[in-house]
Write an enzyme that holds these catalytic residues in place. Structure first.
Site, PDB file in Angstrom:
ATOM      1  N   HIS A 120       0.847  -1.205   0.000  1.00 45.58           N
ATOM      2  CA  HIS A 120       0.000   0.000   0.000  1.00 45.58           C
ATOM      3  C   HIS A 120       0.885   1.260   0.000  1.00 45.58           C
ATOM      4  CE1 HIS A 120      -3.966  -1.896   0.757  1.00 45.58           C
ATOM      5  NE2 HIS A 120      -3.256  -2.803   1.401  1.00 45.58           N
ATOM      6  N   ASP A 150      -0.711  -4.901   6.101  1.00 49.68           N
ATOM      7  CA  ASP A 150      -1.718  -5.786   5.500  1.00 49.68           C
ATOM      8  C   ASP A 150      -1.496  -5.954   3.998  1.00 49.68           C
ATOM      9  OD1 ASP A 150      -2.387  -3.040   5.214  1.00 49.68           O
ATOM     10  OD2 ASP A 150      -4.405  -3.603   4.587  1.00 49.68           O
ATOM     11  N   GLU A 151      -2.038  -7.032   3.470  1.00 49.92           N
ATOM     12  CA  GLU A 151      -2.156  -7.276   2.024  1.00 49.92           C
ATOM     13  C   GLU A 151      -0.846  -7.061   1.276  1.00 49.92           C
ATOM     14  OE1 GLU A 151      -6.844  -6.313   1.264  1.00 49.92           O
ATOM     15  OE2 GLU A 151      -5.493  -4.583   1.378  1.00 49.92           O
ATOM     16  N   ALA A 152       0.256  -7.559   1.841  1.00 52.32           N
ATOM     17  CA  ALA A 152       1.561  -7.434   1.179  1.00 52.32           C
ATOM     18  C   ALA A 152       1.756  -8.599   0.211  1.00 52.32           C
ATOM     19  CB  ALA A 152       2.669  -7.385   2.233  1.00 52.32           C
ATOM     20  N   HIS A 153       0.931  -8.639  -0.827  1.00 50.62           N
ATOM     21  CA  HIS A 153       0.863  -9.815  -1.690  1.00 50.62           C
ATOM     22  C   HIS A 153       2.111 -10.025  -2.545  1.00 50.62           C
ATOM     23  CE1 HIS A 153      -3.123  -9.990  -0.247  1.00 50.62           C
ATOM     24  NE2 HIS A 153      -3.693  -9.187  -1.121  1.00 50.62           N
TER      25      HIS A 153
END
Length: 412
Positions: free
Chosen positions: A139, A225-228
């Site tokens: 992000h 979060d959401e560190a894909h």
């Protein structure tokens, strides 16, 4: 009250009672004694000012509203792919360039450090702690667009586009390192910092140092979060580094529940939103838990399929659904002793102004406030919906553009 905050909360109760209809030009309030105290220490809401930017005036208004319902935390999501919203003097282009847009390509904006101090001071008068969030290592595109020295080749723009291309890019080029383009879409998980870049940890240190210096509260939120596209081993190293840097600046680290994968302990706080496995793992490592289950308290979720704005990837959340849950029994492995409190996040992909904020937050936020304050025993939707319906004139007096759920008989 034992503390000034108690007097403030007692006055909020009195003001709600005093909103009763006048009888012969008098306000009649029943006599009696109220002995009242909160169940959870952390009773908050999160406002995403990155996807869409909101003015200092709007943020102050939101603080006024949440504090009226005895909430004591405002978590500000200050950075994301779509915009960097806080001035960092040692890295000025973060805000000057990274703050110039938002979802859909609007003009964006940012808070100077003086603006931020003004928000903090306004909150403190209402016994609200400001918790700033710098979302990392993912992000992060607004920062990558501001400084080429931070750009990571693993960052891949979503195929759908929604970005302001090279002609509009005014990021700082450092040697062969070119900044990314500004992004105005709503996809997640595709950007990342890199530990291989020599300036990355200097950037993190500087941002946390400056933010800690203007944040009197004890917490800094590092996202996580959401560190894909961040390799797992690098993600763990990042979180461990963030923890040390936050601690060195005399603050306590908060992160979304994914931080449970790192070497966290009772010096960290994990915020549960989706994965019960990660949340339970964080509690097992000694971290306190903030309960923000997306299927219950994400205020950007639509009430139903006809709601004019909002998303529904987690669920449609009607007013009864946001009220009918108990933090202490929500996740297996997490008990009352593990929980610091509750928080209702309002993400702003579709929320563009104060009217939108009020419509999505109210009346659901009132129910979340009651969950944070009142004991679970004795709480019932059938009883609560009557009180909520009778509260409508008070909401109108506050000028709140609230959602009139068909599940509630609203008083006129």
């Amino acid at each position: 009250a034992l503390q000034p905050a108690g007097l403030f909360y007692g006055m909020q109760t009195f003001l709600q009672l005093a909103s009763r209809p006048r009888v012969e030009n008098k306000i009649l309030i029943p006599t009696g004694t109220i002995r009242d105290y909160p169940t959870y220490a952390w009773r908050g809401s999160m406002l995403d000012v990155s996807r869409h930017f909101f003015s200092v005036t709007d943020v102050k208004r939101y603080i006024d509203l949440i504090s009226h319902y005895k909430m004591n935390v405002l978590h500000l999501h200050l950075t994301d792919d779509q915009g960097w919203r806080i001035e960092i003097k040692s890295w000025p282009n973060l805000a000057v360039h990274g703050g110039t847009t938002q979802v859909g390509g609007g003009k964006g904006g940012f808070y100077t450090q003086e603006d931020y101090k003004e928000i903090v001071a306004h909150a403190a008068k209402r016994f609200v702690t400001i918790v700033p969030e710098i979302d990392m290592p993912s992000h992060i595109n607004a920062a990558l667009a501001a400084y080429g020295t931070l750009n990571n080749p693993d960052t891949k723009f979503p195929k759908a586009g929604n970005y302001m291309g090279p002609a509009e890019t005014r990021g700082i080029v450092d040697g062969n390192n070119k900044p990314t383009d500004l992004y105005t879409g709503i996809d997640v998980g595709w950007s990342t910092l890199s530990l291989a870049k020599p300036n990355t940890l200097k950037f993190v240190n500087d941002v946390i140092r400056e933010l800690a210096a203007i944040t009197p509260g004890p917490y800094l939120h590092i996202g996580g979060d959401e560190a894909h596209v961040t390799k797992k081993e690098e993600y763990i190293k990042f979180i461990n580094q963030f923890s040390e840097i936050v601690k060195a600046n005399n603050k306590k680290m908060i992160g979304w529940e994914e931080i449970a994968q790192a070497d966290i302990d009772d010096n960290s706080i994990a915020q549960h939103w989706a994965s019960e496995e990660h949340a339970a793992a964080a509690a097992a490592k000694g971290a306190k838990i903030i309960m923000s289950p997306s299927k219950k308290v994400y205020l950007d979720m639509q009430y139903d399929s006809t709601t004019r704005i909002g998303l529904h990837w987690a669920a449609y959340i009607e007013v009864d659904e946001s009220y009918n849950w108990d933090p202490s029994t929500r996740v297996k492995g997490i008990t009352r002793e593990n929980i610091l409190g509750v928080e209702a996040p309002l993400w702003s992909e579709t929320v563009v102004n104060m009217e939108d904020i009020e419509y999505m937050a109210f009346p659901r936020l009132i129910g979340v406030a009651e969950i944070g304050w009142s004991q679970a025993e004795g709480r019932s939707w059938d009883e609560y919906k009557i009180r909520l319906g009778n509260h409508a004139p008070h909401l109108q007096k506050l000028g709140i553009d609230f959602y009139r759920s068909p599940k509630v008989d609203w008083s006129n």
